[in-house]
Design a protein around this motif. Sequence first.
Motif, PDB file in Angstrom:
ATOM      1  N   MET A 194      27.136  37.617  33.274  1.00 59.46           N
ATOM      2  CA  MET A 194      27.387  36.185  33.248  1.00 59.46           C
ATOM      3  C   MET A 194      26.187  35.433  33.831  1.00 59.46           C
ATOM      4  O   MET A 194      25.380  35.984  34.565  1.00 59.46           O
ATOM      5  CB  MET A 194      28.637  35.844  34.071  1.00 59.46           C
ATOM      6  CG  MET A 194      29.912  36.403  33.481  1.00 59.46           C
ATOM      7  SD  MET A 194      31.342  36.010  34.507  1.00 59.46           S
ATOM      8  CE  MET A 194      31.367  34.226  34.378  1.00 59.46           C
ATOM      9  N   SER A 195      26.070  34.133  33.507  1.00 58.66           N
ATOM     10  CA  SER A 195      24.989  33.332  34.029  1.00 58.66           C
ATOM     11  C   SER A 195      25.156  33.147  35.527  1.00 58.66           C
ATOM     12  O   SER A 195      26.255  32.974  36.036  1.00 58.66           O
ATOM     13  CB  SER A 195      24.991  31.959  33.348  1.00 58.66           C
ATOM     14  OG  SER A 195      24.944  32.117  31.947  1.00 58.66           O
ATOM     15  N   THR A 196      24.063  33.151  36.276  1.00 60.01           N
ATOM     16  CA  THR A 196      24.118  32.959  37.710  1.00 60.01           C
ATOM     17  C   THR A 196      23.589  31.579  38.055  1.00 60.01           C
ATOM     18  O   THR A 196      22.937  30.910  37.243  1.00 60.01           O
ATOM     19  CB  THR A 196      23.261  34.020  38.427  1.00 60.01           C
ATOM     20  OG1 THR A 196      21.884  33.818  38.058  1.00 60.01           O
ATOM     21  CG2 THR A 196      23.686  35.424  38.014  1.00 60.01           C
ATOM     22  N   THR A 197      23.840  31.153  39.302  1.00 61.13           N
ATOM     23  CA  THR A 197      23.313  29.876  39.762  1.00 61.13           C
ATOM     24  C   THR A 197      21.799  29.869  39.698  1.00 61.13           C
ATOM     25  O   THR A 197      21.171  28.863  39.350  1.00 61.13           O
ATOM     26  CB  THR A 197      23.785  29.607  41.208  1.00 61.13           C
ATOM     27  OG1 THR A 197      25.213  29.640  41.250  1.00 61.13           O
ATOM     28  CG2 THR A 197      23.308  28.250  41.687  1.00 61.13           C
ATOM     29  N   ALA A 198      21.189  31.019  40.013  1.00 58.75           N
ATOM     30  CA  ALA A 198      19.726  31.121  39.974  1.00 58.75           C
ATOM     31  C   ALA A 198      19.195  30.845  38.572  1.00 58.75           C
ATOM     32  O   ALA A 198      18.143  30.208  38.401  1.00 58.75           O
ATOM     33  CB  ALA A 198      19.285  32.510  40.437  1.00 58.75           C
TER      34      ALA A 198
ATOM     35  N   ALA B  62      23.432  30.510  29.038  1.00 59.34           N
ATOM     36  CA  ALA B  62      24.176  31.637  28.467  1.00 59.34           C
ATOM     37  C   ALA B  62      23.453  32.198  27.253  1.00 59.34           C
ATOM     38  O   ALA B  62      23.347  33.414  27.077  1.00 59.34           O
ATOM     39  CB  ALA B  62      25.592  31.192  28.096  1.00 59.34           C
ATOM     40  N   ASP B  63      22.921  31.301  26.392  1.00 52.69           N
ATOM     41  CA  ASP B  63      22.219  31.747  25.184  1.00 52.69           C
ATOM     42  C   ASP B  63      20.936  32.505  25.520  1.00 52.69           C
ATOM     43  O   ASP B  63      20.461  33.313  24.719  1.00 52.69           O
ATOM     44  CB  ASP B  63      21.887  30.553  24.291  1.00 52.69           C
ATOM     45  CG  ASP B  63      23.121  29.965  23.616  1.00 52.69           C
ATOM     46  OD1 ASP B  63      24.175  30.643  23.635  1.00 52.69           O
ATOM     47  OD2 ASP B  63      23.038  28.835  23.089  1.00 52.69           O
ATOM     48  N   ALA B  64      20.386  32.228  26.695  1.00 56.24           N
ATOM     49  CA  ALA B  64      19.124  32.868  27.083  1.00 56.24           C
ATOM     50  C   ALA B  64      19.331  34.234  27.725  1.00 56.24           C
ATOM     51  O   ALA B  64      18.363  34.951  27.978  1.00 56.24           O
ATOM     52  CB  ALA B  64      18.363  31.961  28.058  1.00 56.24           C
ATOM     53  N   GLN B  65      20.591  34.592  27.987  1.00 57.77           N
ATOM     54  CA  GLN B  65      20.854  35.880  28.611  1.00 57.77           C
ATOM     55  C   GLN B  65      20.486  37.016  27.656  1.00 57.77           C
ATOM     56  O   GLN B  65      20.686  36.907  26.452  1.00 57.77           O
ATOM     57  CB  GLN B  65      22.335  36.014  28.999  1.00 57.77           C
ATOM     58  CG  GLN B  65      22.805  34.987  30.015  1.00 57.77           C
ATOM     59  CD  GLN B  65      22.024  35.046  31.304  1.00 57.77           C
ATOM     60  OE1 GLN B  65      21.954  36.080  31.955  1.00 57.77           O
ATOM     61  NE2 GLN B  65      21.406  33.929  31.677  1.00 57.77           N
ATOM     62  N   PRO B  66      19.911  38.110  28.169  1.00 56.29           N
ATOM     63  CA  PRO B  66      19.529  39.229  27.298  1.00 56.29           C
ATOM     64  C   PRO B  66      20.748  39.844  26.623  1.00 56.29           C
ATOM     65  O   PRO B  66      21.811  39.963  27.225  1.00 56.29           O
ATOM     66  CB  PRO B  66      18.854  40.219  28.264  1.00 56.29           C
ATOM     67  CG  PRO B  66      19.397  39.859  29.623  1.00 56.29           C
ATOM     68  CD  PRO B  66      19.605  38.376  29.585  1.00 56.29           C
ATOM     69  N   LEU B  67      20.580  40.224  25.357  1.00 58.30           N
ATOM     70  CA  LEU B  67      21.663  40.855  24.614  1.00 58.30           C
ATOM     71  C   LEU B  67      21.767  42.323  25.000  1.00 58.30           C
ATOM     72  O   LEU B  67      20.781  42.954  25.370  1.00 58.30           O
ATOM     73  CB  LEU B  67      21.408  40.709  23.113  1.00 58.30           C
ATOM     74  CG  LEU B  67      21.341  39.270  22.592  1.00 58.30           C
ATOM     75  CD1 LEU B  67      21.020  39.260  21.100  1.00 58.30           C
ATOM     76  CD2 LEU B  67      22.634  38.527  22.867  1.00 58.30           C
TER      77      LEU B  67
ATOM     78  N   LEU C 166      28.177  36.762  19.444  1.00 57.25           N
ATOM     79  CA  LEU C 166      28.084  38.185  19.755  1.00 57.25           C
ATOM     80  C   LEU C 166      27.001  38.393  20.804  1.00 57.25           C
ATOM     81  O   LEU C 166      25.884  37.890  20.670  1.00 57.25           O
ATOM     82  CB  LEU C 166      27.757  38.967  18.479  1.00 57.25           C
ATOM     83  CG  LEU C 166      27.999  40.474  18.488  1.00 57.25           C
ATOM     84  CD1 LEU C 166      29.462  40.791  18.743  1.00 57.25           C
ATOM     85  CD2 LEU C 166      27.560  41.081  17.154  1.00 57.25           C
ATOM     86  N   LYS C 167      27.323  39.130  21.866  1.00 58.05           N
ATOM     87  CA  LYS C 167      26.376  39.335  22.964  1.00 58.05           C
ATOM     88  C   LYS C 167      25.701  40.705  22.894  1.00 58.05           C
ATOM     89  O   LYS C 167      25.183  41.196  23.885  1.00 58.05           O
ATOM     90  CB  LYS C 167      27.103  39.164  24.302  1.00 58.05           C
ATOM     91  CG  LYS C 167      27.652  37.753  24.494  1.00 58.05           C
ATOM     92  CD  LYS C 167      28.536  37.618  25.710  1.00 58.05           C
ATOM     93  CE  LYS C 167      27.755  37.734  26.993  1.00 58.05           C
ATOM     94  NZ  LYS C 167      28.604  37.460  28.186  1.00 58.05           N
ATOM     95  N   LEU C 168      25.728  41.310  21.704  1.00 58.52           N
ATOM     96  CA  LEU C 168      25.125  42.623  21.516  1.00 58.52           C
ATOM     97  C   LEU C 168      23.848  42.506  20.699  1.00 58.52           C
ATOM     98  O   LEU C 168      23.780  41.742  19.745  1.00 58.52           O
ATOM     99  CB  LEU C 168      26.111  43.555  20.795  1.00 58.52           C
ATOM    100  CG  LEU C 168      27.499  43.692  21.447  1.00 58.52           C
ATOM    101  CD1 LEU C 168      28.364  44.632  20.621  1.00 58.52           C
ATOM    102  CD2 LEU C 168      27.378  44.195  22.873  1.00 58.52           C
ATOM    103  N   ALA C 169      22.848  43.285  21.073  1.00 54.94           N
ATOM    104  CA  ALA C 169      21.562  43.260  20.378  1.00 54.94           C
ATOM    105  C   ALA C 169      21.667  43.933  19.014  1.00 54.94           C
ATOM    106  O   ALA C 169      22.604  44.701  18.755  1.00 54.94           O
ATOM    107  CB  ALA C 169      20.502  43.967  21.232  1.00 54.94           C
TER     108      ALA C 169
END
Length: 243
Positions: free
Chosen positions: A1-5, A69-74, A142-145
């Motif tokens: 999940m996205s963090t505050t950082a 969220a969209d920038a999080q690695p898949l 989808l959060k999978l690469a």
Amino acid sequence: MSTTADLVTLLKQELKTARMTYADLAVALGMAESSVKRMLTKGDMPLSRIDAICRALKMDFAELARRVADAQPLLAQLTEAQEKAVVADKKLMLAAICVLSQWTLEQITGSYRLSEAECIGYLVQLDRIGIIELKPLNRYRLKLAKTFRWRAHGPVMDYFRENALLDYFSGGFDGAGEGLLLVHGAISRSLAPSFMERMQRVAQDFAQQHQADQKLANKDREGYTLLLAMRGWEFEAFAALRR
């Protein structure tokens, strides 16, 4: 999940894009410039403060969170615990396979005996597991690469070995667009990885074509399962005859 950082990092980028200095932000927040610098350098602040910075930047907090969220690695692979959660319920596993194929809620409920409420419940579970990010109107990301693979000896592959492998190979592979190739040979060990790379490219081409054909009508598409494999192996009955 996205963090505050992660949110703070994106806010710093937005400050730079807006050409807003720490001094400008300090005035907008009613804080000392040194406090603003310390706060952003430390990268740890309550969401209420992040919301205040968004207002100063004339940004929407929901949009900021979405971009983070969209920038999080898949994910290229799930954890053992995530896979166990998937195989614990057959209907949940069905929903997982469907979202891997980018099916909509309507396609899933129209093809399988799942009510809309049931299907939404499974989508919520897949969101909690981390396979998708559920969005408004029951859409999802989808959060999978593209390189995603089930764990080689994980719960999902074990399930398919025990329950689906014989069913898959019992087919005739003689329909339109079907085929089964069995090739045996001894080649240089140094060349084996290059064959694996070619197989991976075929799998990626298949996945990309699947994505591209989502715009076609259902009547113009057919569900296929592509199985590519290569390993050092000898049929057990033959191995028993070795000297």
